[in-house]
Each structure stands twice: as C-alpha cells, then as structure tokens.
Design a protein around this motif. Structure first.
Motif, PDB file in Angstrom:
ATOM      1  N   ILE A  85      19.256  18.058 -16.339  1.00 27.92           N
ATOM      2  CA  ILE A  85      18.427  17.775 -15.161  1.00 27.92           C
ATOM      3  C   ILE A  85      16.977  17.896 -15.595  1.00 27.92           C
ATOM      4  O   ILE A  85      16.486  18.995 -15.887  1.00 27.92           O
ATOM      5  CB  ILE A  85      18.759  18.762 -14.022  1.00 27.92           C
ATOM      6  N   THR A  87      13.360  17.541 -14.563  1.00 24.31           N
ATOM      7  CA  THR A  87      12.348  17.404 -13.504  1.00 24.31           C
ATOM      8  C   THR A  87      10.948  17.219 -14.086  1.00 24.31           C
ATOM      9  O   THR A  87      10.056  16.709 -13.404  1.00 24.31           O
ATOM     10  CB  THR A  87      12.357  18.641 -12.601  1.00 24.31           C
ATOM     11  N   THR A 131      15.191  10.124 -10.663  1.00 25.13           N
ATOM     12  CA  THR A 131      15.534  10.978  -9.524  1.00 25.13           C
ATOM     13  C   THR A 131      17.010  10.860  -9.183  1.00 25.13           C
ATOM     14  O   THR A 131      17.716  11.863  -8.996  1.00 25.13           O
ATOM     15  CB  THR A 131      14.683  10.596  -8.304  1.00 25.13           C
ATOM     16  N   ASN A 134      19.072  12.534 -11.869  1.00 23.10           N
ATOM     17  CA  ASN A 134      18.996  13.989 -11.776  1.00 23.10           C
ATOM     18  C   ASN A 134      19.900  14.527 -10.673  1.00 23.10           C
ATOM     19  O   ASN A 134      20.563  15.563 -10.846  1.00 23.10           O
ATOM     20  CB  ASN A 134      17.555  14.430 -11.508  1.00 23.10           C
ATOM     21  N   LYS A 165      16.548  24.227  -9.593  1.00 23.67           N
ATOM     22  CA  LYS A 165      16.306  22.840  -9.993  1.00 23.67           C
ATOM     23  C   LYS A 165      16.390  21.912  -8.794  1.00 23.67           C
ATOM     24  O   LYS A 165      15.656  20.917  -8.703  1.00 23.67           O
ATOM     25  CB  LYS A 165      17.324  22.430 -11.062  1.00 23.67           C
ATOM     26  N   ARG A 166      17.276  22.237  -7.852  1.00 29.75           N
ATOM     27  CA  ARG A 166      17.347  21.444  -6.614  1.00 29.75           C
ATOM     28  C   ARG A 166      16.018  21.507  -5.868  1.00 29.75           C
ATOM     29  O   ARG A 166      15.511  20.483  -5.375  1.00 29.75           O
ATOM     30  CB  ARG A 166      18.473  21.968  -5.729  1.00 29.75           C
ATOM     31  N   ILE A 169      13.449  19.346  -7.645  1.00 30.76           N
ATOM     32  CA  ILE A 169      13.637  17.919  -7.372  1.00 30.76           C
ATOM     33  C   ILE A 169      13.118  17.579  -5.981  1.00 30.76           C
ATOM     34  O   ILE A 169      12.457  16.544  -5.779  1.00 30.76           O
ATOM     35  CB  ILE A 169      15.128  17.538  -7.498  1.00 30.76           C
ATOM     36  N   SER A 210      18.194  10.445  -1.520  1.00 31.73           N
ATOM     37  CA  SER A 210      18.204  11.565  -2.451  1.00 31.73           C
ATOM     38  C   SER A 210      18.002  12.891  -1.714  1.00 31.73           C
ATOM     39  O   SER A 210      18.634  13.896  -2.038  1.00 31.73           O
ATOM     40  CB  SER A 210      17.106  11.391  -3.505  1.00 31.73           C
TER      41      SER A 210
END
Length: 407
Positions: A85, A87, A131, A134, A165-166, A169, A210
């Motif tokens: 992932i 970012t 995006t 990810n 990480k969520r 994003i 997303s």
C-alpha cells in the motif's frame, strides 16, 4: 550499476530470456531460484545467463539467483501484482500537480502551457489508478491478516497499522478533492481543456467510490479486532480453568459447582443410554427368532469388516512418495477476476463476465468445461459480496448462465 543504452537493448535482453524471467517472477515469493534450474530453462546456454547477470537483470547469490529489484518493481507495476500500500506516491503526485499548475499560470508560451496540461492530465489519471490499487490491496491485506496470521499479537498490530494506512488514503482522497474544488480554482478557470474536464469527472467519481470502500474497510477492521479480543479473552479463561484443574483447585477457587447446577443445556446433559432386559420366555418365542437372527447376522458382518481392516504401514510404504492433486486456488482466481474488472474500467471497456473469464483463465492445470461450471458456482456462493449479478444471461454450448461482473 549497468546502464542500458536504448529501449531496444532492454527489450531485446528481456525477450531472449522471457521463459526464465517469467518463471522467476511467478516464484518470486515461494522459493529461491537455483542457478542450475535457470541454465535448464535457457537450454544450458550459460553465456546468455552470464549476460543477464552482467546487465543486472538478475543477481547471483552463490548458487541462487533473484530478479533485480528494478525489473521486479517494473513487472509488478505493469501486472498490478504488488500487494504493498503506497500512499507516498499519491502525496508526491499531489505536490507535483501544484508545481505544474503554478508553472502553467506563469507560462506565456501557448505550446509550453499545453505540455503542462498534458502532464497534469497524466498525473490525475495516475492518482486514480494508484488510489484504486491501494484500496484493493488494503482490503485484501485486511482479510488475509485476519484469516492467515497465526499470532494474535502480530495480527492485532497488523490490523492497527492497516487502519493507519486507511486513514492516510482517506486524507489523500480529501487532499485531491480539496485541490480540485478549492486550492487551484484559478488554474481550472484558465485551463479550459475538454479532456481534462472528463478526466476530473471520472476521477471524482472514482474517489467517491474509494471513500465508500474505505468505510467498509474500517468496519471490517473494527469487526476483526473485536473478534480477536473475544477470542483472546476466551483463551485466557480456558487457560485459567486448565491451570486450576491441574492444581485440583477448580471447585475450591471457582463457582464451577454453582454454574453446573444451574446449567441445563442439552450439550451438558449427555446421552442417556436405554437399558432394558428381555424375558427368557420372550427370547424363546417364535416372535423373537427373526430379531435374534438379524442381530447375529449384523455381528458377523462387523467381524468380517474388522478382519478386513488395513494393517500397519510397512517401511516401504512409509518411504513411498505421496501423490497430490493440485487444487484450484479460488481466492487467486477471484483476485484476478476483480483485477480484470478494474483494468477494463480504466480502459473504458466492458469487463468479461465471470463464466467467460473462467473459460479463458490460465489455470495451473487443465480445467475442463464441467469443472469451470463447478468453479463458477463455488465463486458465486463464497464471494457474492464482491460480485455484481446482472439480469442478463449468456449461453455457451449446452450451458446457460447468469452474467456476473466484478463489483
């Protein structure tokens, strides 16, 4: 570090060893690739292998080989096979957009202005693509961590890091939206490009989807953490009960007797065995004779089965090589199907339906049409939440099937 002189040299170098590079890429996460295996794939042409090592397409470590990280990243990016992932890439692209828009506003030459707009459009498309990728990797990582990570502490740590990480994003999605709607209004007022407007419209739609996917990912993380917490509590209680039982203190230091006295669950009652005796007069009667003969027959059958039981394995049997049937990995097939849908969406093409995808999918072993129908039914039943079941039907030979697309 070796520097290639032209694109032709890169393509020619890779094409001469495409079989070897394909095999090494497919096995990049499972095994170390041996030097002698590479020679065998190159038909014992050691000179070709040495050229690949000299040009740093492949690195040699003793008797083992591995792909150079540049080519590995290149293949994973094009094939979208990287589960990381990233970012930071989106953040860099947003910063790059600010720079390009500033250059555009300060530029006076029209041709140079158009070159800046072209780079801006490419960067917006890259943000959309990265995006989506990810978010797909995030959801897969969440599911895989909960299902396959054996250590509770590591599982909890991984889920918490994935939640961070969520959030990253989501912040980058908000930053992109803010850039389009507020920060660079002067640029969008001057750069009246029709294609740019279409790209921005598609980008905002994808960012909204997303954001919805991130909400689902957050719910999954919360649910998984709660399940793990309950499992940990249960395991700790079982360990404590086991300790007290081993010390013969369970009844003295717990309320086990009280709980068992008030508990009337069928599970704890056990199976009551019916016990009755037949009178000798009844056993001597003609009415009991067929029953006695049937019981004797059943006992003889059980004795025959017991005599035919397999004996112990011999040493020769223990050394025999086992035979395994290669099982189709449904999770990998579904993952490839969802990736094909995303690729079709980026290309503005109609994605393949599930049955057509299975017929053309490259399985590790030969799969006939009948097995495809079985896999089709299994995927629909197990992964329904990731699929869109349409009202249309397709026909292939004698099969009629519902057209199912990636969600």
């Amino acid at each position: 570090m070796y520097i290639f002189r032209s694109i032709y040299e890169i393509i020619n170098t890779i094409s001469t060893a495409k079989t070897l590079l394909t095999e090494m890429f497919e096995k990049r996460k499972t095994i170390s690739f041996r030097y002698i295996d590479a020679l065998e794939l190159l038909k014992d042409d050691e000179n070709r292998l040495k050229i690949l090592i000299e040009k740093e397409v492949i690195h040699q470590n003793g008797n083992f080989l591995e792909l150079d990280v540049r080519f590995l990243d290149f293949f994973e990016t094009l094939l979208e096979a990287n589960e990381e992932i990233d970012t930071a890439t989106i953040d860099e692209n947003i910063e790059y957009l600010h720079e390009l828009m500033d250059y555009y506003l300060k530029e006076k030459i029209q041709s140079r202005k158009e070159s800046y707009v072209r780079n801006i459009k490419l960067t917006f498309q890259k943000i959309a693509r990265v995006t989506i990728r990810n978010i797909m990797n995030l959801q897969n990582s969440i599911d895989n961590t909960f299902k396959h990570e054996p250590t509770y502490q590591i599982k909890i740590a991984k889920l918490k890091n994935l939640d961070k990480k969520r959030i990253n994003i989501q912040n980058l999605i908000d930053s992109t939206e803010h850039l389009i709607l507020h920060e660079e209004r002067l640029f969008f007022q001057q750069a009246t490009d029709e294609e740019l407007g279409r790209i921005l419209l598609e980008l905002r739609q994808e960012l909204q989807l997303s954001a919805h996917s991130l909400i689902r990912a957050q719910q999954d993380i919360i649910n998984y953490l709660n399940q793990i917490k309950n499992q940990v509590i249960l395991v700790e209680k079982i360990r404590k009960v086991k300790y007290l039982q081993d010390q013969f203190e369970l009844r003295a230091r717990s309320n086990l007797a009280e709980v068992m006295e008030n508990e009337h669950s069928v599970l704890l009652e056990g199976c009551t065995q019916t016990s009755f005796k037949l009178s000798p007069e009844y056993l001597a009667s003609d009415e009991a004779r067929p029953i006695i003969l049937r019981i004797l027959s059943n006992r003889k059958t059980r004795e025959h089965i017991r005599k035919n039981e397999a004996g112990a394995f011999s040493e020769e049997d223990m050394k025999a090589q086992a035979m395994y049937e290669e099982v189709v990995n449904l999770e990998e097939v579904v993952k490839s199907f969802l990736q094909s849908g995303a690729e079709a969406q980026w290309k503005n093409e109609q994605p393949k339906d599930l049955f057509t995808f299975l017929l053309h999918y490259s399985f590790q072993r030969e799969v006939n049409e009948e097995e495809c129908t079985t896999l089709f039914c299994q995927i629909v039943s197990l992964y329904e939440d990731k699929l869109e079941i349409s009202d249309d039907f397709g026909r292939y030979k004698q099969y009629e099937y519902a057209k199912i697309y990636p969600l």
